[in-house]
Design a protein around this motif. Structure first.
Motif, PDB file in Angstrom:
ATOM      1  N   TYR A 156       0.867  -0.968   0.087  1.00 26.16           N
ATOM      2  CA  TYR A 156      -0.040   0.070  -0.074  1.00 26.16           C
ATOM      3  C   TYR A 156       0.784   1.276  -0.044  1.00 26.16           C
ATOM      4  CZ  TYR A 156      -3.413   3.398   1.468  1.00 26.16           C
ATOM      5  OH  TYR A 156      -4.249   4.539   1.646  1.00 26.16           O
ATOM      6  N   GLY A 157       1.757   1.460   0.959  1.00 26.72           N
ATOM      7  CA  GLY A 157       2.854   2.260   0.789  1.00 26.72           C
ATOM      8  C   GLY A 157       3.593   2.636  -0.426  1.00 26.72           C
ATOM      9  N   SER A 158       3.864   1.399  -1.272  1.00 27.11           N
ATOM     10  CA  SER A 158       4.494   1.715  -2.564  1.00 27.11           C
ATOM     11  C   SER A 158       3.687   2.262  -3.401  1.00 27.11           C
ATOM     12  CB  SER A 158       5.157   0.519  -2.857  1.00 27.11           C
ATOM     13  OG  SER A 158       4.420  -0.525  -3.047  1.00 27.11           O
ATOM     14  N   LYS A 159       2.494   1.790  -3.414  1.00 28.65           N
ATOM     15  CA  LYS A 159       1.510   2.360  -4.243  1.00 28.65           C
ATOM     16  C   LYS A 159       1.133   3.765  -4.102  1.00 28.65           C
ATOM     17  CE  LYS A 159      -0.939  -2.137  -5.140  1.00 28.65           C
ATOM     18  NZ  LYS A 159      -2.289  -2.978  -4.843  1.00 28.65           N
ATOM     19  N   VAL A 160       0.764   3.927  -2.694  1.00 28.06           N
ATOM     20  CA  VAL A 160       0.720   5.614  -2.506  1.00 28.06           C
ATOM     21  C   VAL A 160       1.673   6.370  -2.894  1.00 28.06           C
ATOM     22  CG1 VAL A 160       0.464   7.171  -0.706  1.00 28.06           C
ATOM     23  CG2 VAL A 160      -0.859   4.970  -0.598  1.00 28.06           C
ATOM     24  N   SER A 161       3.041   6.081  -2.753  1.00 23.97           N
ATOM     25  CA  SER A 161       4.338   6.713  -3.150  1.00 23.97           C
ATOM     26  C   SER A 161       4.262   6.776  -4.864  1.00 23.97           C
ATOM     27  CB  SER A 161       5.639   5.978  -2.557  1.00 23.97           C
ATOM     28  OG  SER A 161       6.638   6.739  -3.003  1.00 23.97           O
ATOM     29  N   ALA A 162       4.092   5.883  -5.472  1.00 22.71           N
ATOM     30  CA  ALA A 162       4.066   5.861  -6.953  1.00 22.71           C
ATOM     31  C   ALA A 162       2.858   6.735  -7.269  1.00 22.71           C
ATOM     32  CB  ALA A 162       3.731   4.409  -7.542  1.00 22.71           C
ATOM     33  N   GLU A 163       1.854   6.671  -6.888  1.00 23.70           N
ATOM     34  CA  GLU A 163       0.567   7.519  -7.409  1.00 23.70           C
ATOM     35  C   GLU A 163       1.038   9.261  -7.154  1.00 23.70           C
ATOM     36  OE1 GLU A 163      -2.880   8.649  -8.990  1.00 23.70           O
ATOM     37  OE2 GLU A 163      -1.911   6.726  -8.886  1.00 23.70           O
ATOM     38  N   LEU A 164       1.573   9.576  -5.749  1.00 27.90           N
ATOM     39  CA  LEU A 164       1.928  10.661  -5.572  1.00 27.90           C
ATOM     40  C   LEU A 164       2.957  11.361  -6.433  1.00 27.90           C
ATOM     41  CD1 LEU A 164       2.158  10.649  -1.580  1.00 27.90           C
ATOM     42  CD2 LEU A 164       0.629  12.036  -3.139  1.00 27.90           C
ATOM     43  N   ASN A 165       4.214  10.267  -6.797  1.00 30.24           N
ATOM     44  CA  ASN A 165       5.083  10.747  -7.798  1.00 30.24           C
ATOM     45  C   ASN A 165       4.458  11.181  -9.194  1.00 30.24           C
ATOM     46  OD1 ASN A 165       7.211  10.595  -6.050  1.00 30.24           O
ATOM     47  ND2 ASN A 165       7.668   8.551  -6.368  1.00 30.24           N
ATOM     48  N   HIS A 166       3.454  10.150  -9.668  1.00 28.62           N
ATOM     49  CA  HIS A 166       2.895  10.334 -10.945  1.00 28.62           C
ATOM     50  C   HIS A 166       2.254  11.687 -10.769  1.00 28.62           C
ATOM     51  CE1 HIS A 166       0.805   9.398 -14.791  1.00 28.62           C
ATOM     52  NE2 HIS A 166      -0.295   9.631 -14.004  1.00 28.62           N
ATOM     53  N   GLU A 167       1.465  11.967  -9.495  1.00 30.74           N
ATOM     54  CA  GLU A 167       0.577  13.266  -9.581  1.00 30.74           C
ATOM     55  C   GLU A 167       1.456  14.573  -9.627  1.00 30.74           C
ATOM     56  OE1 GLU A 167      -2.853  13.824  -9.783  1.00 30.74           O
ATOM     57  OE2 GLU A 167      -2.758  11.564 -10.059  1.00 30.74           O
ATOM     58  N   LEU A 168       2.643  14.494  -9.137  1.00 32.27           N
ATOM     59  CA  LEU A 168       3.747  15.425  -8.994  1.00 32.27           C
ATOM     60  C   LEU A 168       4.323  15.638 -10.471  1.00 32.27           C
ATOM     61  CD1 LEU A 168       5.520  15.075  -5.548  1.00 32.27           C
ATOM     62  CD2 LEU A 168       4.105  16.706  -6.170  1.00 32.27           C
ATOM     63  N   ARG A 169       4.433  14.779 -11.008  1.00 30.22           N
ATOM     64  CA  ARG A 169       4.780  14.869 -12.656  1.00 30.22           C
ATOM     65  C   ARG A 169       3.892  15.466 -13.199  1.00 30.22           C
ATOM     66  NH1 ARG A 169       8.877  16.099 -15.523  1.00 30.22           N
ATOM     67  NH2 ARG A 169       8.747  15.052 -17.692  1.00 30.22           N
ATOM     68  N   ILE A 170       2.509  15.059 -13.022  1.00 31.34           N
ATOM     69  CA  ILE A 170       1.662  15.684 -13.932  1.00 31.34           C
ATOM     70  C   ILE A 170       1.460  17.296 -13.736  1.00 31.34           C
ATOM     71  CG2 ILE A 170      -0.838  15.758 -14.081  1.00 31.34           C
ATOM     72  CD1 ILE A 170      -0.888  12.989 -13.934  1.00 31.34           C
ATOM     73  N   LYS A 171       1.808  17.467 -12.269  1.00 26.99           N
ATOM     74  CA  LYS A 171       1.617  18.951 -12.072  1.00 26.99           C
ATOM     75  C   LYS A 171       2.781  19.751 -12.816  1.00 26.99           C
ATOM     76  CE  LYS A 171       1.120  21.581  -7.861  1.00 26.99           C
ATOM     77  NZ  LYS A 171       1.844  23.013  -8.267  1.00 26.99           N
ATOM     78  N   GLU A 172       3.920  19.110 -12.499  1.00 30.13           N
ATOM     79  CA  GLU A 172       5.152  19.799 -13.098  1.00 30.13           C
ATOM     80  C   GLU A 172       4.899  19.928 -14.781  1.00 30.13           C
ATOM     81  OE1 GLU A 172       9.902  18.657 -14.109  1.00 30.13           O
ATOM     82  OE2 GLU A 172       8.726  17.580 -12.693  1.00 30.13           O
ATOM     83  N   LEU A 173       4.254  18.941 -15.427  1.00 32.68           N
ATOM     84  CA  LEU A 173       4.024  19.007 -16.780  1.00 32.68           C
ATOM     85  C   LEU A 173       3.042  20.304 -17.232  1.00 32.68           C
ATOM     86  CD1 LEU A 173       3.902  15.315 -17.996  1.00 32.68           C
ATOM     87  CD2 LEU A 173       5.755  17.051 -18.302  1.00 32.68           C
ATOM     88  N   HIS A 174       2.154  20.411 -16.334  1.00 36.82           N
ATOM     89  CA  HIS A 174       1.003  21.235 -16.381  1.00 36.82           C
ATOM     90  C   HIS A 174       1.602  22.800 -16.181  1.00 36.82           C
ATOM     91  CE1 HIS A 174      -2.684  19.267 -17.223  1.00 36.82           C
ATOM     92  NE2 HIS A 174      -2.407  18.487 -16.300  1.00 36.82           N
ATOM     93  N   GLU A 175       2.695  22.799 -15.176  1.00 37.03           N
ATOM     94  CA  GLU A 175       3.499  24.047 -15.027  1.00 37.03           C
ATOM     95  C   GLU A 175       4.127  24.400 -16.140  1.00 37.03           C
ATOM     96  OE1 GLU A 175       5.382  23.372 -11.417  1.00 37.03           O
ATOM     97  OE2 GLU A 175       3.633  23.813 -10.123  1.00 37.03           O
ATOM     98  N   HIS A 176       5.008  23.344 -16.605  1.00 34.91           N
ATOM     99  CA  HIS A 176       5.681  23.850 -17.827  1.00 34.91           C
ATOM    100  C   HIS A 176       4.775  24.172 -19.181  1.00 34.91           C
ATOM    101  CE1 HIS A 176       9.385  21.264 -16.373  1.00 34.91           C
ATOM    102  NE2 HIS A 176       9.283  22.449 -15.843  1.00 34.91           N
ATOM    103  N   LEU A 177       3.583  23.564 -19.156  1.00 30.25           N
ATOM    104  CA  LEU A 177       2.741  23.892 -20.078  1.00 30.25           C
ATOM    105  C   LEU A 177       2.418  25.458 -20.134  1.00 30.25           C
ATOM    106  CD1 LEU A 177       1.391  22.876 -22.740  1.00 30.25           C
ATOM    107  CD2 LEU A 177      -0.608  22.130 -21.513  1.00 30.25           C
ATOM    108  N   ALA A 178       2.051  25.641 -18.773  1.00 27.04           N
ATOM    109  CA  ALA A 178       1.513  27.183 -18.756  1.00 27.04           C
ATOM    110  C   ALA A 178       2.493  28.032 -18.907  1.00 27.04           C
ATOM    111  CB  ALA A 178       0.980  27.308 -17.170  1.00 27.04           C
TER     112      ALA A 178
END
Length: 109
Positions: A42-64
């Motif tokens: 469960y901890g590794s899944k949560v960590s992977a999901e958070l990393n994925h969401e942070l990467r998406i946020k970074e991509l959105h910031e770069h797009l902006a």
């Protein structure tokens, strides 16, 4: 993580043996092991999901940032993000792309 030495483990094992008895102790240890593995999973899944969401946020910031600046004046990391976004968009659209149009069936009676 925990600072547990040999003597502490031995004391816990003796108390577990006295409380549970020799018949139920192995089953209790296996159950505890499965629970710990579930928590780690469960901890590794949560960590992977958070990393994925942070990467998406970074991509959105770069797009902006790309929308605000001229496309030629973008830093290299923002340009890489745009390329990644275009590739992701193309990958998403491929499964839903229109298949090749079928041959004209107007000559059928």
């Amino acid at each position: 993580m925990f600072d547990i030495g040999f003597w502490e483990l031995l004391l816990v094992a003796i108390i577990g043996l006295l409380v549970l008895g020799p018949e139920r102790l192995p089953a209790a240890l296996r159950s505890m092991q499965r629970g710990m593995q579930g928590l780690k999973s469960y901890g590794s899944k949560v960590s992977a999901e958070l990393n994925h969401e942070l990467r998406i946020k970074e991509l959105h910031e770069h797009l902006a940032q790309a929308e605000q600046l001229n496309m030629d004046q973008l830093p290299a990391d923002v340009q890489r993000s745009i390329v990644e976004l275009k590739a992701a968009a193309a990958a998403v659209q491929r499964p839903y792309a229109n298949p090749k149009p079928a041959a004209d069936d107007s000559h059928k009676p």
